[in-house]
Design a protein around this motif. Structure first.
Motif, PDB file in Angstrom:
ATOM      1  N   LYS A  13      14.993 -16.474 -15.003  1.00  0.00           N
ATOM      2  CA  LYS A  13      16.124 -15.504 -14.862  1.00  0.00           C
ATOM      3  C   LYS A  13      15.816 -14.291 -14.482  1.00  0.00           C
ATOM      4  N   LYS A  14      14.799 -13.674 -15.063  1.00  0.00           N
ATOM      5  CA  LYS A  14      14.282 -12.450 -14.822  1.00  0.00           C
ATOM      6  C   LYS A  14      12.867 -12.115 -14.804  1.00  0.00           C
ATOM      7  N   ILE A  15      12.227 -11.420 -13.741  1.00  0.00           N
ATOM      8  CA  ILE A  15      10.693 -11.038 -13.721  1.00  0.00           C
ATOM      9  C   ILE A  15      10.810  -9.546 -13.648  1.00  0.00           C
ATOM     10  N   GLU A  16       9.902  -9.011 -14.330  1.00  0.00           N
ATOM     11  CA  GLU A  16       9.498  -7.573 -14.164  1.00  0.00           C
ATOM     12  C   GLU A  16       8.004  -7.785 -13.437  1.00  0.00           C
ATOM     13  N   VAL A  17       8.012  -7.003 -12.482  1.00  0.00           N
ATOM     14  CA  VAL A  17       6.684  -6.606 -11.701  1.00  0.00           C
ATOM     15  C   VAL A  17       6.343  -5.430 -11.749  1.00  0.00           C
ATOM     16  N   GLN A  18       5.032  -5.450 -12.638  1.00  0.00           N
ATOM     17  CA  GLN A  18       4.382  -4.611 -13.213  1.00  0.00           C
ATOM     18  C   GLN A  18       3.278  -4.056 -12.440  1.00  0.00           C
ATOM     19  N   GLY A  19       3.189  -2.605 -12.025  1.00  0.00           N
ATOM     20  CA  GLY A  19       2.050  -2.078 -11.431  1.00  0.00           C
ATOM     21  C   GLY A  19       1.342  -1.418 -12.529  1.00  0.00           C
ATOM     22  N   ASP A  78       0.997   2.200  -0.752  1.00  0.00           N
ATOM     23  CA  ASP A  78       1.387   1.021  -1.597  1.00  0.00           C
ATOM     24  C   ASP A  78       1.642  -0.043  -0.327  1.00  0.00           C
ATOM     25  N   THR A  79       1.074   0.063   0.646  1.00  0.00           N
ATOM     26  CA  THR A  79       0.960  -0.893   1.661  1.00  0.00           C
ATOM     27  C   THR A  79       0.445  -2.267   1.265  1.00  0.00           C
ATOM     28  N   ILE A  80       0.985  -3.228   1.376  1.00  0.00           N
ATOM     29  CA  ILE A  80       0.187  -4.524   0.835  1.00  0.00           C
ATOM     30  C   ILE A  80      -0.595  -5.043   2.123  1.00  0.00           C
ATOM     31  N   LEU A  81      -1.798  -5.357   1.807  1.00  0.00           N
ATOM     32  CA  LEU A  81      -2.849  -6.012   2.972  1.00  0.00           C
ATOM     33  C   LEU A  81      -2.331  -7.351   3.286  1.00  0.00           C
ATOM     34  N   SER A  82      -2.321  -7.682   4.695  1.00  0.00           N
ATOM     35  CA  SER A  82      -2.007  -9.094   5.051  1.00  0.00           C
ATOM     36  C   SER A  82      -3.110 -10.059   4.463  1.00  0.00           C
ATOM     37  N   SER A  83      -4.181  -9.781   3.782  1.00  0.00           N
ATOM     38  CA  SER A  83      -5.208 -10.646   3.214  1.00  0.00           C
ATOM     39  C   SER A  83      -4.432 -11.213   1.969  1.00  0.00           C
ATOM     40  N   SER A  84      -3.240 -10.686   1.434  1.00  0.00           N
ATOM     41  CA  SER A  84      -2.476 -10.985   0.284  1.00  0.00           C
ATOM     42  C   SER A  84      -1.431 -12.012   0.609  1.00  0.00           C
ATOM     43  N   ASP A  85      -0.976 -12.332   1.962  1.00  0.00           N
ATOM     44  CA  ASP A  85      -0.021 -13.177   2.268  1.00  0.00           C
ATOM     45  C   ASP A  85      -0.052 -14.382   1.768  1.00  0.00           C
ATOM     46  N   SER A  86      -0.873 -15.243   1.597  1.00  0.00           N
ATOM     47  CA  SER A  86      -0.823 -16.666   1.049  1.00  0.00           C
ATOM     48  C   SER A  86      -0.946 -16.285  -0.439  1.00  0.00           C
ATOM     49  N   LEU A  87      -1.303 -15.553  -1.108  1.00  0.00           N
ATOM     50  CA  LEU A  87      -1.153 -15.104  -2.411  1.00  0.00           C
ATOM     51  C   LEU A  87       0.171 -14.792  -2.765  1.00  0.00           C
ATOM     52  N   LEU A 140       2.094   5.754  -8.124  1.00  0.00           N
ATOM     53  CA  LEU A 140       1.627   4.927  -7.013  1.00  0.00           C
ATOM     54  C   LEU A 140       1.674   3.533  -7.730  1.00  0.00           C
ATOM     55  N   SER A 141       1.643   3.404  -9.062  1.00  0.00           N
ATOM     56  CA  SER A 141       1.787   2.061  -9.605  1.00  0.00           C
ATOM     57  C   SER A 141       3.147   1.616  -9.513  1.00  0.00           C
ATOM     58  N   ASP A 142       4.083   2.300  -9.599  1.00  0.00           N
ATOM     59  CA  ASP A 142       5.550   2.291  -9.343  1.00  0.00           C
ATOM     60  C   ASP A 142       5.858   1.540  -7.913  1.00  0.00           C
ATOM     61  N   LEU A 143       5.183   2.479  -7.025  1.00  0.00           N
ATOM     62  CA  LEU A 143       5.702   2.335  -5.918  1.00  0.00           C
ATOM     63  C   LEU A 143       4.780   0.744  -5.237  1.00  0.00           C
ATOM     64  N   ARG A 144       3.894   0.626  -5.797  1.00  0.00           N
ATOM     65  CA  ARG A 144       3.122  -0.920  -5.529  1.00  0.00           C
ATOM     66  C   ARG A 144       3.906  -1.904  -6.037  1.00  0.00           C
ATOM     67  N   ALA A 145       4.637  -1.666  -7.381  1.00  0.00           N
ATOM     68  CA  ALA A 145       5.215  -2.694  -7.867  1.00  0.00           C
ATOM     69  C   ALA A 145       6.832  -3.128  -7.094  1.00  0.00           C
ATOM     70  N   LYS A 146       7.069  -1.862  -6.506  1.00  0.00           N
ATOM     71  CA  LYS A 146       8.250  -2.088  -5.619  1.00  0.00           C
ATOM     72  C   LYS A 146       7.888  -2.804  -4.153  1.00  0.00           C
ATOM     73  N   ALA A 147       6.590  -2.328  -3.757  1.00  0.00           N
ATOM     74  CA  ALA A 147       6.442  -2.977  -2.759  1.00  0.00           C
ATOM     75  C   ALA A 147       6.335  -4.463  -2.821  1.00  0.00           C
ATOM     76  N   VAL A 148       5.624  -5.091  -3.962  1.00  0.00           N
ATOM     77  CA  VAL A 148       5.557  -6.299  -4.072  1.00  0.00           C
ATOM     78  C   VAL A 148       7.289  -6.898  -4.378  1.00  0.00           C
ATOM     79  N   VAL A 149       7.940  -6.095  -5.125  1.00  0.00           N
ATOM     80  CA  VAL A 149       9.478  -6.941  -5.156  1.00  0.00           C
ATOM     81  C   VAL A 149       9.863  -6.976  -3.737  1.00  0.00           C
ATOM     82  N   ALA A 150       9.619  -6.049  -2.799  1.00  0.00           N
ATOM     83  CA  ALA A 150      10.126  -6.068  -1.511  1.00  0.00           C
ATOM     84  C   ALA A 150       9.593  -7.192  -0.735  1.00  0.00           C
ATOM     85  N   ALA A 151       8.381  -7.580  -1.025  1.00  0.00           N
ATOM     86  CA  ALA A 151       7.763  -8.481  -0.132  1.00  0.00           C
ATOM     87  C   ALA A 151       8.257  -9.823  -0.605  1.00  0.00           C
ATOM     88  N   LEU A 152       8.311 -10.123  -1.886  1.00  0.00           N
ATOM     89  CA  LEU A 152       8.822 -11.287  -2.507  1.00  0.00           C
ATOM     90  C   LEU A 152      10.515 -11.624  -2.216  1.00  0.00           C
TER      91      LEU A 152
END
Length: 196
Positions: A95-101, A71-80, A115-127
């Motif tokens: 007012k509410k967004i569901e980040v779906q993996g 679930d580690t986001i690569l630095s190549s996705s930083d600009s996205l 893994l899809s749940d962990l990745r969605a949580k990683a994206v939320v943490a990054a945002l």
């Protein structure tokens, strides 16, 4: 002979003066003016936007990249991720967004869901780490249960490995204003013809 020397010297002096003037010519006594053509500034290429609000979701035309089987986001996705943050902040009506993996059907279904749940949580943490209010974000992993392409080809499986941003509460400015005017009408009474 002296005249020839004077002409030659004068010619050399005139040539020197002309070539030296290429850089600057005094104007109004003190302000130098560049006599050479000013370089034409090239237009900056327009930045291609990879994240945009579209209906009930934020559409991205790139994938958020993760380390293999992690679930580690690569630095190549930083600009996205930065563009996704900008899109959210530019649309305060969200007012509410569901980040779906989502995952392909390869591998163990239980592991894909986790893994899809962990990745969605990683994206939320990054945002959130980039300034998005955590209260408007939720994460959910779907594993391979919602494919968008055929899992029988590598191309299809690749399309199914994705993160989506679904807007659950897009309270538009118009929708927010409607209840306020309805309340004013109720307060005035149903038969009151005055403008609220």
């Amino acid at each position: 002979m002296n005249h020839r020397f004077l002409l030659t010297s004068a010619g050399a002096l005139a040539f020197s003066a002309l070539t030296a003037c290429q850089a600057a010519i005094p104007f109004s006594g003190t302000t130098p003016v560049n006599a050479a053509a000013a370089p034409v500034a090239a237009e900056a290429p327009q930045k291609i936007k990879h994240a945009r609000l579209k209906g009930d979701h934020i559409e991205i035309d790139e994938k958020i990249q993760f380390a293999v089987n992690a679930d580690t986001i690569l630095s190549s996705s930083d600009s996205l991720l930065g563009e996704i943050v900008d899109t959210i902040k530019e649309n305060p009506q969200i007012k509410k967004i569901e980040v779906q993996g989502h995952a392909s059907s390869e591998g163990d279904p239980g592991r894909n869901k986790t893994l899809s749940d962990l990745r969605a949580k990683a994206v939320v943490a990054a945002l959130v780490g980039r300034g998005v209010d955590a209260k408007i974000l939720t994460a959910k992993g779907f594993g391979s249960s919602k494919p968008v392409a055929d899992n029988n080809s590598e191309d299809g499986r690749e399309k199914n490995r994705r993160v989506e941003f679904v807007i659950l509460d897009p309270a538009s400015k118009d929708a927010a204003a409607a209840p306020a005017s309805a309340n004013k009408q109720k307060a005035a009474g149903p038969n009151d013809t005055r403008t609220p």
